[in-house]
Design an enzyme around this catalytic site. Sequence first.
Site, PDB file in Angstrom:
ATOM      1  N   CYS A 211     -15.176  11.885 -31.308  1.00 59.76           N
ATOM      2  CA  CYS A 211     -15.552  11.725 -32.501  1.00 59.76           C
ATOM      3  C   CYS A 211     -14.415  11.539 -33.615  1.00 59.76           C
ATOM      4  O   CYS A 211     -13.478  12.634 -33.700  1.00 59.76           O
ATOM      5  CB  CYS A 211     -16.511  12.883 -32.830  1.00 59.76           C
ATOM      6  SG  CYS A 211     -17.597  12.609 -34.339  1.00 59.76           S
TER       7      CYS A 211
ATOM      8  N   CYS B 237     -25.117   7.766 -36.048  1.00 65.88           N
ATOM      9  CA  CYS B 237     -24.575   7.631 -34.706  1.00 65.88           C
ATOM     10  C   CYS B 237     -24.316   9.018 -34.095  1.00 65.88           C
ATOM     11  O   CYS B 237     -24.819   9.413 -32.819  1.00 65.88           O
ATOM     12  CB  CYS B 237     -22.965   6.973 -34.806  1.00 65.88           C
ATOM     13  SG  CYS B 237     -22.979   5.401 -35.369  1.00 65.88           S
TER      14      CYS B 237
ATOM     15  N   CYS C  11     -14.487  -6.765 -39.925  1.00 64.78           N
ATOM     16  CA  CYS C  11     -13.971  -8.051 -39.750  1.00 64.78           C
ATOM     17  C   CYS C  11     -13.439  -8.741 -41.006  1.00 64.78           C
ATOM     18  O   CYS C  11     -12.263  -8.985 -41.209  1.00 64.78           O
ATOM     19  CB  CYS C  11     -14.433  -8.887 -38.917  1.00 64.78           C
ATOM     20  SG  CYS C  11     -14.956  -8.098 -37.252  1.00 64.78           S
TER      21      CYS C  11
ATOM     22  N   HIS D  92     -17.806  13.797 -41.272  1.00 66.95           N
ATOM     23  CA  HIS D  92     -17.844  15.035 -40.728  1.00 66.95           C
ATOM     24  C   HIS D  92     -18.506  15.954 -41.841  1.00 66.95           C
ATOM     25  O   HIS D  92     -19.033  16.996 -41.247  1.00 66.95           O
ATOM     26  CB  HIS D  92     -16.357  15.451 -40.557  1.00 66.95           C
ATOM     27  CG  HIS D  92     -16.010  16.984 -39.832  1.00 66.95           C
ATOM     28  ND1 HIS D  92     -16.457  17.113 -38.673  1.00 66.95           N
ATOM     29  CD2 HIS D  92     -15.642  17.962 -40.422  1.00 66.95           C
ATOM     30  CE1 HIS D  92     -15.968  18.486 -38.547  1.00 66.95           C
ATOM     31  NE2 HIS D  92     -15.689  18.891 -39.467  1.00 66.95           N
TER      32      HIS D  92
ATOM     33  N   CYS E 189     -23.287  -7.713 -38.885  1.00 66.60           N
ATOM     34  CA  CYS E 189     -23.666  -7.405 -40.414  1.00 66.60           C
ATOM     35  C   CYS E 189     -24.813  -8.028 -40.637  1.00 66.60           C
ATOM     36  O   CYS E 189     -25.642  -7.519 -41.530  1.00 66.60           O
ATOM     37  CB  CYS E 189     -22.351  -7.520 -41.069  1.00 66.60           C
ATOM     38  SG  CYS E 189     -20.984  -6.341 -40.707  1.00 66.60           S
TER      39      CYS E 189
ATOM     40  N   CYS F 219     -22.272  15.782 -41.355  1.00 69.50           N
ATOM     41  CA  CYS F 219     -22.834  15.455 -39.795  1.00 69.50           C
ATOM     42  C   CYS F 219     -24.050  16.537 -39.618  1.00 69.50           C
ATOM     43  O   CYS F 219     -23.717  17.775 -39.920  1.00 69.50           O
ATOM     44  CB  CYS F 219     -21.484  15.639 -38.996  1.00 69.50           C
ATOM     45  SG  CYS F 219     -22.000  15.230 -37.193  1.00 69.50           S
TER      46      CYS F 219
ATOM     47  N   CYS G  30     -22.296   7.977 -44.434  1.00 68.48           N
ATOM     48  CA  CYS G  30     -23.531   8.057 -43.301  1.00 68.48           C
ATOM     49  C   CYS G  30     -24.337   9.405 -42.937  1.00 68.48           C
ATOM     50  O   CYS G  30     -25.490   9.265 -42.682  1.00 68.48           O
ATOM     51  CB  CYS G  30     -22.705   7.680 -42.042  1.00 68.48           C
ATOM     52  SG  CYS G  30     -21.886   5.992 -41.912  1.00 68.48           S
TER      53      CYS G  30
ATOM     54  N   CYS H 263     -15.469   3.423 -37.969  1.00 70.03           N
ATOM     55  CA  CYS H 263     -15.290   1.870 -38.060  1.00 70.03           C
ATOM     56  C   CYS H 263     -15.457   1.444 -39.596  1.00 70.03           C
ATOM     57  O   CYS H 263     -15.221   0.252 -39.790  1.00 70.03           O
ATOM     58  CB  CYS H 263     -16.739   1.239 -37.328  1.00 70.03           C
ATOM     59  SG  CYS H 263     -18.312   1.595 -38.252  1.00 70.03           S
TER      60      CYS H 263
ATOM     61  N   CYS I 214     -21.006  19.698 -31.047  1.00 65.98           N
ATOM     62  CA  CYS I 214     -20.358  18.821 -31.755  1.00 65.98           C
ATOM     63  C   CYS I 214     -19.463  18.130 -30.671  1.00 65.98           C
ATOM     64  O   CYS I 214     -19.262  18.176 -29.610  1.00 65.98           O
ATOM     65  CB  CYS I 214     -18.942  19.681 -32.201  1.00 65.98           C
ATOM     66  SG  CYS I 214     -17.525  18.844 -33.015  1.00 65.98           S
TER      67      CYS I 214
ATOM     68  N   CYS J  74     -18.924  -1.294 -39.130  1.00 64.00           N
ATOM     69  CA  CYS J  74     -19.104  -2.155 -37.638  1.00 64.00           C
ATOM     70  C   CYS J  74     -20.632  -1.838 -37.087  1.00 64.00           C
ATOM     71  O   CYS J  74     -20.351  -1.252 -36.165  1.00 64.00           O
ATOM     72  CB  CYS J  74     -18.108  -2.138 -36.665  1.00 64.00           C
ATOM     73  SG  CYS J  74     -18.120  -3.389 -35.551  1.00 64.00           S
TER      74      CYS J  74
ATOM     75  N   CYS K   1     -18.570   9.279 -33.726  1.00 65.38           N
ATOM     76  CA  CYS K   1     -18.244   8.485 -34.702  1.00 65.38           C
ATOM     77  C   CYS K   1     -16.912   7.719 -34.522  1.00 65.38           C
ATOM     78  O   CYS K   1     -16.025   8.313 -33.881  1.00 65.38           O
ATOM     79  CB  CYS K   1     -18.099   9.123 -36.091  1.00 65.38           C
ATOM     80  SG  CYS K   1     -17.202   8.131 -37.317  1.00 65.38           S
TER      81      CYS K   1
ATOM     82  N   CYS L  54     -19.525 -11.337 -34.917  1.00 63.83           N
ATOM     83  CA  CYS L  54     -20.579 -11.343 -33.960  1.00 63.83           C
ATOM     84  C   CYS L  54     -21.794 -11.392 -34.448  1.00 63.83           C
ATOM     85  O   CYS L  54     -23.047 -11.273 -33.915  1.00 63.83           O
ATOM     86  CB  CYS L  54     -20.432  -9.944 -33.169  1.00 63.83           C
ATOM     87  SG  CYS L  54     -20.711  -8.253 -34.153  1.00 63.83           S
TER      88      CYS L  54
END
Length: 384
Positions: free
Chosen positions: A299, A320, A175, A270, A67, A273, A308, A330, A293, A224, A327, A64
């Site tokens: 999640c 996210c 991908c 996690h 990225c 987070c 992340c 991805c 949570c 992703c 989450c 798509c």
Amino acid sequence: MSTGIKNLVRTLDSVDFLKMDRRTFMKALGAMGAATFLGTYKSDIVSALDFAETKLVWLHGSECTGCSESVLNAGNPDLVQALQKLNVNLVFHETICAQQGIWNDGKLVNNAELNSEVLLEDTYKQGGYILVVEGSIPNGPDGSGRYLVIGNKTFKESLAEAAKNAVAIVAVGACAAYGGITSADSEVAKDTDYRGVAFAKEDPTKGMLKELGIDKPVINIPGCPAHPDWVLLTLGAVILGKIKIPNDLDTLLDNYGRPKVFYPPDHTVHDNCPRRGYYDRGELDEEVGGPGCLWKLGCKAPYAHADCGIRRWNGSVSMCTQAGGPCIACVEPNFPDGSRPLYVEAEDKGVLLGANIDTVSKVAVGAAAVAAGVHAVRRMGKGE
């Protein structure tokens, strides 16, 4: 940025990265964003490159373009600044390059300046370039690769041509790394047969390079989309010679070809987070928009191996789960099938102190109990 990371950055600030051993250098990449790293070591980078130009070929398969958009959204440095600082010649990137065709004013054009096919052919012959692949590669139908044809050439053929003389191959996004969304289970999955560059989902024997009989190491940067830092810092480390290919890859990459510094095997989203405290207290949201949570909203952070929670997104201000989205893991090779249904609680997966998460959510867990059991979360999806 946590206090520990700030202290590490301050310590590394006074260290010449050219003199760093590989382990310290990779720690620096893990602690810093692309902007901080390129800014801190600007003069060292110039010395390391000695004005040597690095060619970069970026090919698009079935995807798509998310990225590329993620990397283009990097604000400081932006993509152009990063390429300039690293002295990179972006030879080809279909989304960014001006449209080039075989015909110009009704006449056939056969030079690299106006015909991108000729440009790529010349680049492949010369070699010495880094190949970035974004998007999966269809092997179907029946091994022909005809489900993606560009300029009367299958992308499977294009990848074969590009990979042969590349000095390094980087698969950007879920991908390209594992097949991603294009390879999700469906009625037509066997016919389309989408593959990643070196993996087909979790299987390294079914990657497209194996299918093509090409034996070259690949660095996977899944997601992703993939985070701009993951992409730019990995490319920077390769360009600056701090990652020696293939010698260093066995120790730097995990079992799925991901740089451990960005995708730690012993760490999950996690763990850091912003909503982790609510999980520990059993305060679980059952509707979108709450502060708690997000486990019951599907999640998958407890089995997503990525930084992340430390690195954050959108200029290091959010991620996210912080923005209210569960989450979806991805970055994992079994995405999206291993995460589906995306926004539904994974039944019987969450365990805290030996109790089902639904039980925990109804009971106030004492601080001592949390301290003793908070890391007893059972890893999901991989049987850990």
